[in-house]
Scaffold this motif. Structure first.
Motif, PDB file in Angstrom:
ATOM      1  N   LEU A 252     -37.950  21.072  32.282  1.00 44.87           N
ATOM      2  CA  LEU A 252     -38.955  20.141  31.786  1.00 44.87           C
ATOM      3  C   LEU A 252     -38.365  19.184  30.761  1.00 44.87           C
ATOM      4  CD1 LEU A 252     -42.030  22.531  31.417  1.00 44.87           C
ATOM      5  CD2 LEU A 252     -41.576  20.868  33.235  1.00 44.87           C
ATOM      6  N   ASP A 253     -37.443  19.668  29.941  1.00 48.95           N
ATOM      7  CA  ASP A 253     -36.791  18.812  28.958  1.00 48.95           C
ATOM      8  C   ASP A 253     -35.941  17.747  29.645  1.00 48.95           C
ATOM      9  OD1 ASP A 253     -36.149  18.254  26.111  1.00 48.95           O
ATOM     10  OD2 ASP A 253     -34.119  18.721  26.788  1.00 48.95           O
ATOM     11  N   ARG A 254     -35.369  18.097  30.770  1.00 49.20           N
ATOM     12  CA  ARG A 254     -34.563  17.137  31.527  1.00 49.20           C
ATOM     13  C   ARG A 254     -35.412  15.963  32.002  1.00 49.20           C
ATOM     14  NH1 ARG A 254     -31.610  18.537  37.323  1.00 49.20           N
ATOM     15  NH2 ARG A 254     -31.126  16.399  37.921  1.00 49.20           N
ATOM     16  N   PHE A 255     -36.669  16.215  32.314  1.00 46.66           N
ATOM     17  CA  PHE A 255     -37.566  15.168  32.791  1.00 46.66           C
ATOM     18  C   PHE A 255     -38.502  14.702  31.682  1.00 46.66           C
ATOM     19  CE2 PHE A 255     -36.657  17.677  36.676  1.00 46.66           C
ATOM     20  CZ  PHE A 255     -36.066  16.674  37.426  1.00 46.66           C
ATOM     21  N   ASP A 256     -37.997  14.598  30.471  1.00 45.74           N
ATOM     22  CA  ASP A 256     -38.802  14.224  29.317  1.00 45.74           C
ATOM     23  C   ASP A 256     -39.517  12.893  29.569  1.00 45.74           C
ATOM     24  OD1 ASP A 256     -39.915  13.713  26.890  1.00 45.74           O
ATOM     25  OD2 ASP A 256     -38.048  13.662  25.764  1.00 45.74           O
ATOM     26  N   PRO A 257     -40.846  12.862  29.670  1.00 41.66           N
ATOM     27  CA  PRO A 257     -41.548  11.620  29.984  1.00 41.66           C
ATOM     28  C   PRO A 257     -41.513  10.586  28.865  1.00 41.66           C
ATOM     29  CG  PRO A 257     -43.122  13.363  29.493  1.00 41.66           C
ATOM     30  CD  PRO A 257     -41.763  14.008  29.546  1.00 41.66           C
ATOM     31  N   SER A 258     -41.200  11.007  27.635  1.00 39.57           N
ATOM     32  CA  SER A 258     -41.164  10.041  26.536  1.00 39.57           C
ATOM     33  C   SER A 258     -40.071   9.001  26.731  1.00 39.57           C
ATOM     34  CB  SER A 258     -40.965  10.770  25.206  1.00 39.57           C
ATOM     35  OG  SER A 258     -39.687  11.399  25.156  1.00 39.57           O
ATOM     36  N   LEU A 259     -39.082   9.281  27.577  1.00 40.38           N
ATOM     37  CA  LEU A 259     -37.996   8.334  27.818  1.00 40.38           C
ATOM     38  C   LEU A 259     -38.467   7.115  28.599  1.00 40.38           C
ATOM     39  CD1 LEU A 259     -35.202  10.883  28.827  1.00 40.38           C
ATOM     40  CD2 LEU A 259     -35.632   9.882  26.573  1.00 40.38           C
ATOM     41  N   TYR A 260     -39.649   7.173  29.176  1.00 36.49           N
ATOM     42  CA  TYR A 260     -40.147   6.064  29.984  1.00 36.49           C
ATOM     43  C   TYR A 260     -41.013   5.095  29.186  1.00 36.49           C
ATOM     44  CZ  TYR A 260     -38.700   9.037  33.868  1.00 36.49           C
ATOM     45  OH  TYR A 260     -37.964   9.809  34.733  1.00 36.49           O
ATOM     46  N   PHE A 261     -41.136   5.313  27.884  1.00 35.44           N
ATOM     47  CA  PHE A 261     -41.985   4.461  27.067  1.00 35.44           C
ATOM     48  C   PHE A 261     -41.142   3.607  26.126  1.00 35.44           C
ATOM     49  CE2 PHE A 261     -44.813   7.853  28.346  1.00 35.44           C
ATOM     50  CZ  PHE A 261     -45.989   7.170  28.637  1.00 35.44           C
ATOM     51  N   GLY A 262     -41.735   2.488  25.706  1.00 32.15           N
ATOM     52  CA  GLY A 262     -41.074   1.603  24.768  1.00 32.15           C
ATOM     53  C   GLY A 262     -41.116   2.140  23.351  1.00 32.15           C
ATOM     54  N   GLU A 263     -40.820   1.278  22.416  1.00 33.94           N
ATOM     55  CA  GLU A 263     -40.700   1.670  21.017  1.00 33.94           C
ATOM     56  C   GLU A 263     -42.030   2.198  20.481  1.00 33.94           C
ATOM     57  OE1 GLU A 263     -38.432  -0.275  17.189  1.00 33.94           O
ATOM     58  OE2 GLU A 263     -39.736  -1.552  18.389  1.00 33.94           O
ATOM     59  N   ALA A 264     -41.961   3.307  19.763  1.00 39.23           N
ATOM     60  CA  ALA A 264     -43.158   3.881  19.152  1.00 39.23           C
ATOM     61  C   ALA A 264     -43.497   3.138  17.864  1.00 39.23           C
ATOM     62  CB  ALA A 264     -42.931   5.364  18.864  1.00 39.23           C
ATOM     63  N   ARG A 265     -44.677   3.436  17.296  1.00 39.85           N
ATOM     64  CA  ARG A 265     -45.061   2.810  16.032  1.00 39.85           C
ATOM     65  C   ARG A 265     -44.104   3.253  14.925  1.00 39.85           C
ATOM     66  NH1 ARG A 265     -50.298   4.769  14.814  1.00 39.85           N
ATOM     67  NH2 ARG A 265     -51.339   2.962  15.723  1.00 39.85           N
ATOM     68  N   GLN A 266     -43.635   2.282  14.153  1.00 36.33           N
ATOM     69  CA  GLN A 266     -42.724   2.572  13.044  1.00 36.33           C
ATOM     70  C   GLN A 266     -43.149   1.771  11.824  1.00 36.33           C
ATOM     71  OE1 GLN A 266     -38.431   2.605  13.982  1.00 36.33           O
ATOM     72  NE2 GLN A 266     -39.002   2.199  16.108  1.00 36.33           N
ATOM     73  N   LEU A 267     -43.148   2.398  10.684  1.00 41.12           N
ATOM     74  CA  LEU A 267     -43.446   1.753   9.409  1.00 41.12           C
ATOM     75  C   LEU A 267     -42.305   2.056   8.447  1.00 41.12           C
ATOM     76  CD1 LEU A 267     -47.242   2.700   9.063  1.00 41.12           C
ATOM     77  CD2 LEU A 267     -46.270   0.544   9.898  1.00 41.12           C
ATOM     78  N   ARG A 268     -41.712   0.997   7.897  1.00 41.42           N
ATOM     79  CA  ARG A 268     -40.561   1.193   7.019  1.00 41.42           C
ATOM     80  C   ARG A 268     -40.730   0.364   5.743  1.00 41.42           C
ATOM     81  NH1 ARG A 268     -35.941  -0.137  11.426  1.00 41.42           N
ATOM     82  NH2 ARG A 268     -37.402  -1.838  11.772  1.00 41.42           N
ATOM     83  N   LEU A 269     -40.249   0.910   4.639  1.00 43.31           N
ATOM     84  CA  LEU A 269     -40.266   0.246   3.351  1.00 43.31           C
ATOM     85  C   LEU A 269     -38.861   0.293   2.768  1.00 43.31           C
ATOM     86  CD1 LEU A 269     -41.961  -1.085   1.079  1.00 43.31           C
ATOM     87  CD2 LEU A 269     -42.268   1.194   0.106  1.00 43.31           C
ATOM     88  N   GLY A 270     -38.362  -0.859   2.319  1.00 42.47           N
ATOM     89  CA  GLY A 270     -36.982  -0.869   1.835  1.00 42.47           C
ATOM     90  C   GLY A 270     -36.758  -1.990   0.838  1.00 42.47           C
ATOM     91  N   VAL A 271     -35.519  -2.072   0.393  1.00 48.89           N
ATOM     92  CA  VAL A 271     -35.081  -3.077  -0.574  1.00 48.89           C
ATOM     93  C   VAL A 271     -33.906  -3.831   0.002  1.00 48.89           C
ATOM     94  CG1 VAL A 271     -34.163  -3.477  -2.891  1.00 48.89           C
ATOM     95  CG2 VAL A 271     -35.884  -1.701  -2.531  1.00 48.89           C
TER      96      VAL A 271
END
Length: 275
Positions: A252-271
């Protein structure tokens, strides 16, 4: 131009793709596999765009209708070796017919140096990729829709400039907040070529699990085949049932369906520091 600050543009574009390499399998024992560079393709379309440059913002938006197709040859229809052979056009893997993009730049991101803050918002909506060139061309299609669902992404960036750094002439620093895919959409960008879905069939999983027989006797901890992750009850040995469970998890890990999706939501804070 539309007034003093805005304008629209209409552009036709065409890009020729030449000398594409195609390989064909060997037929029986009749010779080596063939490779040709006689295949070709093109990307063409039309784009309608608009842009406005205001004292406080820069706004852009565009819609493009395009088509990316290529001609593929094989052992039976090599378009280079046999000029009269049949030619079939297929949608290329990156072919997206419809694309809408919009962007807004505010504050110093729009070139206004009198403000310390800047903001950028970018949005994109596109029609889905072809699932497979054969399905997309309608050859042996088993799917109701030869294309994946539409995708949509909204990104944003906020920044506040604090000016120079003490003891560093010409240095400047800012705080930046960056967000990707703020809507959190599950953008599907690929699918399995055999089923058009995200996961394998139960039969495929069971066949791969059964491809390796479970051990006739439990695998002890001293064995190089032992893995603590597969020893579910912590008994120091992996029995047949634990082996099958671990094997199923690996398949099941070999057929991980998350690999078929684009970028997930990301929130970053930096300087950011500029020297």
């Amino acid at each position: 131009m539309l007034g003093d600050y805005a304008g629209v543009g209409l552009t036709y574009f065409r890009k020729e793709l030449r000398n594409l390499v195609t390989g064909s399998m060997r037929i029986g024992e009749t010779g080596d596999p063939q490779y040709t560079t006689g295949d070709f393709g093109n990307v063409q379309g039309v784009e309608l765009s608009t842009r406005a440059t205001l004292p406080w913002a820069t706004l852009r938006a565009a819609y493009a209708l395009s088509r990316a197709q290529g001609v593929a040859s094989g052992a039976q229809n090599d378009s280079l070796a046999t000029p009269g052979a049949a030619r079939t056009e297929y949608p290329l893997g990156f072919d997206r017919r419809h694309s809408f993009d919009a962007a807004a730049y505010l504050g110093n991101a729009a070139g206004n140096d009198d403000t310390r803050w800047g903001a950028t918002v970018v949005a994109s909506v596109q029609s889905g990729y072809p699932i497979d060139r054969y399905e997309a061309a309608g050859v042996g299609a088993e799917l109701d829709d030869p294309r994946l669902p539409w995708t949509a992404v909204v990104d944003a960036r906020l920044a506040w400039d604090f000016g120079g750094l003490p003891g560093c002439d010409g240095c400047a620093w800012r705080v930046v907040a960056d967000g990707r895919n703020l809507l959190g959409r599950r953008n599907l960008i690929a699918a399995r070529r055999d089923t058009g879905g995200l996961g394998p069939t139960i039969e495929t999983v069971e066949a791969l699990v059964a491809a390796v027989a479970p051990p006739a006797v439990p695998i002890p901890a001293e064995s190089p085949l032992y893995s603590a992750a597969a020893d579910l009850d912590g008994s120091g040995a992996i029995d047949a049932e634990e082996f099958r469970t671990a094997r199923t998890a690996a398949v099941l890990d070999r057929f991980d369906p998350s690999l078929y999706f684009g970028e997930a939501r990301q929130l970053r804070l930096g300087v950011e520091v500029a020297f």
